[in-house]
Motif scaffolding. Structure first.
Motif, mmCIF file in Angstrom:
data_model
loop_
_atom_site.group_PDB
_atom_site.id
_atom_site.type_symbol
_atom_site.label_atom_id
_atom_site.label_comp_id
_atom_site.label_asym_id
_atom_site.label_seq_id
_atom_site.Cartn_x
_atom_site.Cartn_y
_atom_site.Cartn_z
ATOM 1 N N THR A 67 0.847 -1.191 0.000
ATOM 2 C CA THR A 67 0.000 0.000 0.000
ATOM 3 C C THR A 67 0.884 1.242 0.000
ATOM 4 O O THR A 67 2.037 1.209 0.432
ATOM 5 C CB THR A 67 -0.916 0.028 1.237
ATOM 6 N N GLU A 69 0.629 5.925 -0.668
ATOM 7 C CA GLU A 69 -0.212 7.098 -0.919
ATOM 8 C C GLU A 69 0.384 7.897 -2.063
ATOM 9 O O GLU A 69 1.594 8.093 -2.124
ATOM 10 C CB GLU A 69 -0.301 7.990 0.323
ATOM 11 N N GLY A 72 -1.617 11.951 -1.226
ATOM 12 C CA GLY A 72 -2.659 11.780 -0.224
ATOM 13 C C GLY A 72 -3.705 10.732 -0.573
ATOM 14 O O GLY A 72 -4.588 10.440 0.235
ATOM 15 N N GLU A 73 -3.619 10.154 -1.771
ATOM 16 C CA GLU A 73 -4.619 9.191 -2.236
ATOM 17 C C GLU A 73 -4.174 7.769 -1.852
ATOM 18 O O GLU A 73 -3.131 7.308 -2.318
ATOM 19 C CB GLU A 73 -4.698 9.309 -3.766
ATOM 20 N N PRO A 74 -4.955 7.049 -1.024
ATOM 21 C CA PRO A 74 -4.549 5.683 -0.648
ATOM 22 C C PRO A 74 -4.673 4.725 -1.839
ATOM 23 O O PRO A 74 -5.721 4.689 -2.503
ATOM 24 C CB PRO A 74 -5.527 5.307 0.469
ATOM 25 N N SER A 89 -7.624 1.923 -6.146
ATOM 26 C CA SER A 89 -7.943 2.704 -4.944
ATOM 27 C C SER A 89 -7.986 1.780 -3.730
ATOM 28 O O SER A 89 -8.488 0.666 -3.793
ATOM 29 C CB SER A 89 -9.303 3.379 -5.136
ATOM 30 N N THR A 98 -10.516 2.920 4.491
ATOM 31 C CA THR A 98 -9.399 2.342 3.758
ATOM 32 C C THR A 98 -9.423 0.835 3.991
ATOM 33 O O THR A 98 -9.978 0.345 4.984
ATOM 34 C CB THR A 98 -8.042 2.939 4.190
ATOM 35 N N THR A 293 7.981 10.234 -0.242
ATOM 36 C CA THR A 293 6.620 10.766 -0.142
ATOM 37 C C THR A 293 6.638 11.872 0.899
ATOM 38 O O THR A 293 6.936 11.612 2.068
ATOM 39 C CB THR A 293 5.634 9.662 0.300
#
Ligand code: FES
Ligand SMILES: [Fe+2]
Length: 380
Positions: A67, A69, A72-74, A89, A98, A293
């Motif tokens: 996983t 990001e 900011g998008e998981p 997503s 999530t 990140t």
């Protein structure tokens, strides 16, 4: 008030890079410390470019996942039943929890909130007690997919539907270092950490080897010579430099059994800074990388991994070499943590001001130009 205090960080940066390299200075403090500028970077850079999720060989089996990001998008990256690596997503289509955390292996993706369950292609397999809602149609529910391509063993993902493929934008990487066949290198370790510095400070630390003899005096400093570093002009999508290494660290050289690499090919270390945030050290013996990140202006989350070339992996003593490499790089990393966190503290000071760059910091100047090319001067 001075002229620069009235400019936005983006305008300051554009002014900073509008000079010839011969009179270049380090980037203005505000582009590192301003939350508003980080928001612009998330929007114009991290939300639009190819980012690296790690190495493909770390997800060998169907259901292996990681996983991450993106701005900011998981996002979930996994190997599906067909053997393809895909991204989607990481947000449930019910009440938006999530789904997965960290890394691991799953047969299906089960939401931890009410157990809606998804197949590895993102389609909804089942959901308890939903039969009485007429708006619920299982067959129409799928986790949105995210673009994902494997490039020379690197898993690359982007939220941008319009970007050309990494094969295309990074073809010059292959022309330069294709003789080392990055896709055949094997990751042997990987971890994640969070340092108290701006993501660009760490990227810039990587892209200049000017600091090696001093910051890394206790580890690799003795294997390099400032006169053996070459910093050519880079490309639109990456910058690079290389170092001809001496014999101090045999793991960084071609394996003695290798008969295909010749001359300096056997001892050149490449430092590739793939914009915006994938930093690769590539030697004939080992590789290591950072994928960055941002986490606020003052912190960076780092995916850090490394491994060996196929020749070194095949060596009967490869276990010892892998352990030695990991220990060496851990010490190098500690030194870089110290240096980059000190820089961030300095950047936050009132009396601090950006100084002139060495000819060994050409990649830093090109990186600043790249950032400026993505964030409009009038953006605030
Ligand atoms: S939020 Fe995922 S099942 Fe309810
Ligand atoms: Fe370093």
């Amino acid at each position: 008030m001075t002229r620069h205090e009235m400019l936005s960080p983006a305008a300051e940066l554009h002014a900073n890079v509008s000079v010839p390299f011969e009179s270049a200075r380090a980037m203005p403090k505000s582009v590192y410390t301003s939350p508003a500028f980080l928001a612009l970077e998330q929007k114009h850079i991290f939300g639009r470019e190819w980012l690296c999720a790690g190495r493909a060989e770390t997800l060998p089996n169907p259901g292996d996942y990681l996983t991450m990001e993106i701005a900011g998008e998981p996002v979930i990256v996994l190997r599906d039943r067909a053997g393809e690596i895909r991204a989607m997503s990481n947000v449930c289509r019910h009440r938006m929890s999530t789904l997965l955390e960290g890394r691991g292996n799953v047969r299906s993706i089960v939401c931890p909130y009410h157990a809606w369950t998804y197949n590895l292609d993102g389609s909804l397999r089942g959901a308890p007690a939903m039969g009485r809602n007429e708006a619920f149609c299982k067959d129409q529910i799928t986790l949105p997919s995210v673009r994902c391509e494997v490039w020379l063993g690197w898993i690359m993902v982007t939220l941008n539907p319009d970007l050309p493929s990494p094969q295309e934008t990074l073809k010059d990487v292959e022309s330069l270092v294709g003789y080392l066949d990055m896709s055949s290198y094997v990751e042997t370790f990987q971890e994640q950490f969070r340092w108290a510095t701006n993501w660009k400070v760490l990227a810039e630390n990587f892209m200049e080897s000017y600091h090696l003899p001093v910051c890394h005096e206790g580890t690799i400093g003795g294997s390099v010579d400032l006169n053996q570093m070459t910093c050519p002009e880079g490309f639109a999508s990456f910058n690079y430099h290389w170092i001809v290494k001496n014999d101090t660290i045999p793991l960084s050289l071609a394996h003695p059994s290798n008969t295909t690499l010749t001359g300096d090919q056997r001892r050149i270390t490449w430092l590739l800074s793939i914009y915006p945030s994938l930093l690769i050290t590539l030697t004939p013996g080992y590789f290591w990388y950072l994928s960055l990140t941002p986490d606020g202006p003052g912190h960076v989350n780092v995916l850090y991994g490394g491994g060996m070339s196929a020749d070194w992996i095949a060596d009967p003593s490869s276990g010892d070499h892998i352990a030695a490499l990991r220990a060496l790089l851990a010490d190098v990393n500690d030194e870089d943590k110290g240096c980059t966190e000190k820089v961030y503290r300095g950047l936050c000071s009132d009396l601090g001001a950006p100084g002139p760059l060495s000819h060994l910091e050409r990649p830093n100047f090109e990186f600043a130009q790249y950032i400026a090319s993505r964030v409009p001067a009038q953006a605030t």
